[in-house]
Design a protein around this motif. Sequence first.
Motif, PDB file in Angstrom:
ATOM      1  N   ARG A  35     103.770  13.465   1.227  1.00  0.00           N
ATOM      2  CA  ARG A  35     103.611  14.862   1.644  1.00  0.00           C
ATOM      3  C   ARG A  35     102.553  15.574   0.792  1.00  0.00           C
ATOM      4  N   GLN A  36     102.566  15.313  -0.505  1.00  0.00           N
ATOM      5  CA  GLN A  36     101.567  15.919  -1.386  1.00  0.00           C
ATOM      6  C   GLN A  36     100.176  15.388  -1.082  1.00  0.00           C
ATOM      7  N   VAL A  37     100.066  14.104  -0.796  1.00  0.00           N
ATOM      8  CA  VAL A  37      98.762  13.530  -0.429  1.00  0.00           C
ATOM      9  C   VAL A  37      98.290  14.133   0.890  1.00  0.00           C
ATOM     10  N   GLU A  38      99.207  14.283   1.834  1.00  0.00           N
ATOM     11  CA  GLU A  38      98.874  14.913   3.121  1.00  0.00           C
ATOM     12  C   GLU A  38      98.298  16.310   2.891  1.00  0.00           C
ATOM     13  N   ASN A  39      98.948  17.088   2.038  1.00  0.00           N
ATOM     14  CA  ASN A  39      98.464  18.442   1.740  1.00  0.00           C
ATOM     15  C   ASN A  39      97.100  18.409   1.065  1.00  0.00           C
ATOM     16  N   ALA A  40      96.903  17.481   0.139  1.00  0.00           N
ATOM     17  CA  ALA A  40      95.599  17.363  -0.528  1.00  0.00           C
ATOM     18  C   ALA A  40      94.521  16.984   0.471  1.00  0.00           C
ATOM     19  N   ARG A  42      94.562  17.529   3.708  1.00  0.00           N
ATOM     20  CA  ARG A  42      94.345  18.673   4.596  1.00  0.00           C
ATOM     21  C   ARG A  42      93.454  19.716   3.928  1.00  0.00           C
ATOM     22  N   ARG A  43      93.666  19.959   2.632  1.00  0.00           N
ATOM     23  CA  ARG A  43      92.802  20.910   1.909  1.00  0.00           C
ATOM     24  C   ARG A  43      91.357  20.411   1.891  1.00  0.00           C
ATOM     25  N   VAL A  44      91.169  19.115   1.660  1.00  0.00           N
ATOM     26  CA  VAL A  44      89.813  18.561   1.669  1.00  0.00           C
ATOM     27  C   VAL A  44      89.170  18.779   3.035  1.00  0.00           C
ATOM     28  N   GLU A  45      89.897  18.496   4.099  1.00  0.00           N
ATOM     29  CA  GLU A  45      89.339  18.665   5.451  1.00  0.00           C
ATOM     30  C   GLU A  45      88.990  20.118   5.742  1.00  0.00           C
ATOM     31  N   THR A  46      89.893  21.030   5.397  1.00  0.00           N
ATOM     32  CA  THR A  46      89.657  22.458   5.639  1.00  0.00           C
ATOM     33  C   THR A  46      88.471  22.958   4.823  1.00  0.00           C
ATOM     34  N   ASP A  47      88.450  22.603   3.545  1.00  0.00           N
ATOM     35  CA  ASP A  47      87.361  23.053   2.679  1.00  0.00           C
ATOM     36  C   ASP A  47      86.042  22.384   3.039  1.00  0.00           C
ATOM     37  N   ALA A  93      97.770   6.023   9.626  1.00  0.00           N
ATOM     38  CA  ALA A  93      98.287   4.688   9.946  1.00  0.00           C
ATOM     39  C   ALA A  93      98.978   4.047   8.737  1.00  0.00           C
ATOM     40  N   ARG A  94      99.063   4.802   7.647  1.00  0.00           N
ATOM     41  CA  ARG A  94      99.656   4.339   6.387  1.00  0.00           C
ATOM     42  C   ARG A  94      98.917   3.138   5.804  1.00  0.00           C
ATOM     43  N   ASN A  95      97.592   3.135   5.985  1.00  0.00           N
ATOM     44  CA  ASN A  95      96.745   2.066   5.458  1.00  0.00           C
ATOM     45  C   ASN A  95      95.708   2.567   4.463  1.00  0.00           C
ATOM     46  N   ALA A  96      95.764   3.847   4.105  1.00  0.00           N
ATOM     47  CA  ALA A  96      94.769   4.401   3.194  1.00  0.00           C
ATOM     48  C   ALA A  96      94.893   3.763   1.820  1.00  0.00           C
ATOM     49  N   ALA A  97      93.756   3.504   1.217  1.00  0.00           N
ATOM     50  CA  ALA A  97      93.731   2.869  -0.104  1.00  0.00           C
ATOM     51  C   ALA A  97      92.699   3.578  -0.969  1.00  0.00           C
ATOM     52  N   ALA A  98      92.715   3.234  -2.238  1.00  0.00           N
ATOM     53  CA  ALA A  98      91.765   3.835  -3.178  1.00  0.00           C
ATOM     54  C   ALA A  98      90.322   3.608  -2.728  1.00  0.00           C
ATOM     55  N   ASP A  99      90.042   2.474  -2.083  1.00  0.00           N
ATOM     56  CA  ASP A  99      88.686   2.210  -1.596  1.00  0.00           C
ATOM     57  C   ASP A  99      88.241   3.256  -0.580  1.00  0.00           C
ATOM     58  N   ASP A 100      89.163   3.727   0.245  1.00  0.00           N
ATOM     59  CA  ASP A 100      88.833   4.765   1.229  1.00  0.00           C
ATOM     60  C   ASP A 100      88.484   6.074   0.528  1.00  0.00           C
ATOM     61  N   VAL A 101      89.238   6.399  -0.514  1.00  0.00           N
ATOM     62  CA  VAL A 101      88.962   7.616  -1.281  1.00  0.00           C
ATOM     63  C   VAL A 101      87.625   7.471  -2.003  1.00  0.00           C
ATOM     64  N   GLU A 102      87.362   6.305  -2.561  1.00  0.00           N
ATOM     65  CA  GLU A 102      86.079   6.072  -3.232  1.00  0.00           C
ATOM     66  C   GLU A 102      84.923   6.240  -2.258  1.00  0.00           C
ATOM     67  N   ASN A 103      85.091   5.803  -1.026  1.00  0.00           N
ATOM     68  CA  ASN A 103      84.038   5.979  -0.032  1.00  0.00           C
ATOM     69  C   ASN A 103      83.781   7.458   0.232  1.00  0.00           C
ATOM     70  N   LEU A 138      92.466  14.677  -4.803  1.00  0.00           N
ATOM     71  CA  LEU A 138      92.682  13.522  -3.932  1.00  0.00           C
ATOM     72  C   LEU A 138      92.421  12.220  -4.692  1.00  0.00           C
ATOM     73  N   ALA A 139      91.385  12.213  -5.507  1.00  0.00           N
ATOM     74  CA  ALA A 139      91.080  11.022  -6.321  1.00  0.00           C
ATOM     75  C   ALA A 139      92.244  10.712  -7.261  1.00  0.00           C
ATOM     76  N   ARG A 140      92.783  11.743  -7.899  1.00  0.00           N
ATOM     77  CA  ARG A 140      93.928  11.529  -8.792  1.00  0.00           C
ATOM     78  C   ARG A 140      95.128  10.972  -8.035  1.00  0.00           C
ATOM     79  N   ALA A 141      95.322  11.418  -6.807  1.00  0.00           N
ATOM     80  CA  ALA A 141      96.453  10.940  -6.003  1.00  0.00           C
ATOM     81  C   ALA A 141      96.356   9.444  -5.763  1.00  0.00           C
ATOM     82  N   TYR A 142      95.145   8.936  -5.699  1.00  0.00           N
ATOM     83  CA  TYR A 142      94.935   7.500  -5.471  1.00  0.00           C
ATOM     84  C   TYR A 142      94.536   6.772  -6.752  1.00  0.00           C
TER      85      TYR A 142
END
Length: 173
Positions: A35-40, A42-47, A93-103, A138-142
Amino acid sequence: MNRIRQTFSVALVAAMLSLGLASVQAQRPYRMNDRQVENALRRVETDADRFRASFSAALDRSRWNGTSTEDQLNTYVQNFEAATDQLRSRFNARNAAADDVENVLRQAAFLNDFMMRNRLDMQAMNDWTTLRADLDALARAYNVTWDWTRQTGSTYGNTGGLPTQTGSAYRIS
């Protein structure tokens, strides 16, 4: 005597196991819940949407308006949005990984480099600062450690004032 030795051995093994588990838990990185990652995210998308609008408006009022540099900067924004969309899709899809955040962070690094080297209007600068803080969360979350100062090897001048990527992120595990 054997009974005492067995009891002592079992107690010793239990103590060693509990110390081992405590050690593993101490090494486990902090991770937000979904839920916290979802909120983070969403903030990234909105901002990001807010930044894209203010960045576009600022470029239209800048010396880069109508130039190939503006086209390249708009491509950076599109690549960042595509990376963010991919992260969102993989998260759903519950497949997000640190590599996706790094991208996402790699794509954002091009924009960061431009924003740090050039002064646009205050709205675009403030929107970028807010977005960057959300990207850091978001980076910290991953558990991705990101150094914004080492992500691009910009060579302004030969590339028309645009950054070129040479660095990479690193992850603490």
